[in-house]
Structures are given as C-alpha cells and as structure tokens.
Write a protein that holds these residues in place. Structure first.
Motif: not given
Length: 88
Positions: A79-80, A83, A86-87
């Motif tokens: 998940c890190t 993230y 993508n962000y």
C-alpha cells in the motif's frame, strides 16, 4: 482491475503458505524447548501433560499473535509503494 485482483489473490495464497510454515515451525520449536526443559530441569511426572500445558499457554501468547505480521507487513509495504507511485 482484473490484474490487481489476480495479484491480490496470488499474494494472499503465498502469504498463507508462508504463515502456515512459520506457524508450524514456531510451534515445533516451542515443543522442542518444552521437552528439553522437562528433561533438564523437571524429569518427574507426566512429560506429555507438561508439553500440552505449555503449548496451550503458547497458543494464547503474544508471540503466536505476532506471526500474523506475515499478512500485515507486506500489505503495508504494498500500500505504501502504491501510494508513493501514484500520489507523489
């Protein structure tokens, strides 16, 4: 979307195999240590009952619950990475 689901399913299967292997190994090590403790220190009474009681305590221990980190830590890492890619 289908690729993500396939990745998650494959990851879950791999993590489950790793969890089962680590769990069985940890329980076998605890059993070995209990038997060795019995042989070195106690030596009288029912050895199997001592090992059963020790394994029952192990089943409720924090160490047993920490093995669930096999699922949690890789999910946090994935998940890190998602993230960050993508962000940021």
């Amino acid at each position: 979307m289908f690729a993500l689901l396939r990745f998650l399913l494959l990851g879950f299967v791999v993590l489950t195999v790793v969890y089962v292997a680590v769990s069985l190994y940890s329980r076998a090590e605890r059993r070995r240590k209990l038997r060795r403790h019995w042989d070195e220190r106690i030596g009288t009474g029912d050895r199997d009952a001592f090992v059963r009681k020790g394994l029952a305590l192990y089943d409720r221990s924090l160490r047993r619950k920490l093995i669930l980190g096999v699922y949690v830590i890789p999910m946090i890492v994935v998940c890190t990475i998602i993230y960050i890619v993508n962000y940021t």
